[in-house]
Design an enzyme around this catalytic site. Structure first.
Site, PDB file in Angstrom:
ATOM      1  CE1 TYR A 144      -3.421   2.824   0.800  1.00 34.67           C
ATOM      2  CE2 TYR A 144      -1.926   3.378   2.592  1.00 34.67           C
ATOM      3  CZ  TYR A 144      -3.002   3.694   1.786  1.00 34.67           C
ATOM      4  OH  TYR A 144      -3.652   4.897   1.959  1.00 34.67           O
ATOM      5  NE  ARG A 212      -0.121   4.454  12.429  1.00 36.08           N
ATOM      6  CZ  ARG A 212       0.923   3.706  12.805  1.00 36.08           C
ATOM      7  NH1 ARG A 212       1.835   4.202  13.618  1.00 36.08           N
ATOM      8  NH2 ARG A 212       1.063   2.472  12.350  1.00 36.08           N
TER       9      ARG A 212
END
Ligand code: UD2
Length: 313
Positions: A144, A212
């Site tokens: 990805y 994140r």
């Protein structure tokens, strides 16, 4: 003819861009979506102002027809997910690389004024230094990440070789209302919220100390509008992050605090292809595009939780 086209416009980020465009004065928006993961329900409140073309982005002729006469394309259509690209690499390769190529080819053919490409922070891979700046070498760790990086390189090459004005935005873990929590490959915050509303423990892959830069979808939508309007910078790439860093353990703690519950998470083995830490340096996007993220993590998460609660009802 509509001035704006959004590929993947029935998805959660694409539909947020449409809402932002319409609020900003656009009269109509063209949506390109094959409804593989996009949903007409995401367009419910804007249905009378969008023209939906049910088109796969690998279909060049259909893309050309849908884009004819438009000025700006926001290319959001993709098959996301790091683990899905490992478990089933062919569809994501075909859509994220071949489909992206056809979108740029069609946009160049109909002489779009600017294309804004949804790139991914996954392109950085694991870097020792945080925050991650655009000048760092990419180091994709999954199919990805590689696919999204290839799209960026195509955007840059389409600018230099084919005269298509492009800007790429590397999104950093976008979250918010309408993110689909129905698959194990869904974004982690949508899965956490689904769990907390059901009173269930989530599974955290690894020790939960990975971090994140969770970025609220409305901030990303506004950045897209700014990237479409900023003059110059063609062929460039910018971070589209919030600039902060939250661990999964912190995110789950905050949700428990919001709900006034205590549910210890389950911990499983780390996920293949995962990046450990991810935080955006936002300086270049602030300087060149006027990026101005408005939502703190706490505020964005609260709004998202409220939206899911209402939608479950
Ligand atoms: C990557 C990109 C992001 C976007 C996204 C699209 C990075 C740093 N970010 O997101 O910008 O392009 O791909 O899919 O590469 N996790 C759990 N439990 C779960 C699900 C996930 O612990 O049930 C963990 C997962 O192992 C990872 C973190 O949560 O460490 C975030 O996973 P994600 O799938 O939400 O997003 P991520 O970081 O792969």
């Amino acid at each position: 003819m509509n001035k704006y086209v959004v590929t993947g416009g029935a998805g959660f980020i694409g539909s947020a861009i449409e809402r932002a465009l319409l609020r900003d004065g656009a009269s109509r928006v063209t949506v390109i979506d094959n409804l593989r993961s996009g949903k007409e329900a995401n367009l419910e409140d804007v249905r009378s102002s969008v023209d939906l073309h049910r088109v796969d982005i690998r279909d060049y002729d259909a893309l050309r027809t849908a884009m004819e006469g438009a000025e700006i394309v926001f290319h959001e259509a993709a098959i996301p997910s790091v683990p899905l690209s490992i478990d089933d690499p062919v569809p994501s390769h075909e859509v994220n690389i071949n489909g992206t190529f056809q979108v740029m080819r069609a946009a160049a053919a109909v002489k779009i004024r600017r294309l804004v490409y949804a790139a991914s922070s996954s392109a950085y891979g694991d870097t020792e230094v945080q925050p991650k700046a655009e000048t760092m070498q990419p180091a994709p760790k999954s199919p990805y990440a590689l696919q999204k990086l290839t799209g960026e390189y195509y955007a840059s090459v389409y600018a230099s070789c084919f005269g298509l004005d492009t800007v790429s935005l590397r999104y950093f873990n976008v979250y918010g209302p309408r993110q689909d929590p129905s698959s194990p490959y869904s974004g982690v915050l949508s899965l956490f919220i689904k769990c907390i509303l059901a009173g269930k423990a989530p599974t955290i892959f690894g020790d939960g100390e990975q971090s994140r830069d969770f970025t609220y979808v409305e901030d990303v939508a506004q950045l897209n509008l700014k990237a479409a309007r900023a003059s110059g910078f063609s062929g460039r790439m910018y971070n589209g992050g919030n600039g902060g860093r939250i661990t999964l353990n912190q995110a789950w703690s905050l949700l428990q605090k919001f709900e006034g519950v205590s549910i210890p998470p389950l911990y499983g083995p780390p996920r293949a292809g995962d990046v450990r830490d991810s935080q955006a340096c936002t300086k270049a996007a602030v300087r060149d595009l006027g990026h101005d993220p408005k939502y703190s993590f706490e505020e964005g998460l609260r709004l998202t939780l409220e939206w899911y609660r209402a939608s479950v009802r």
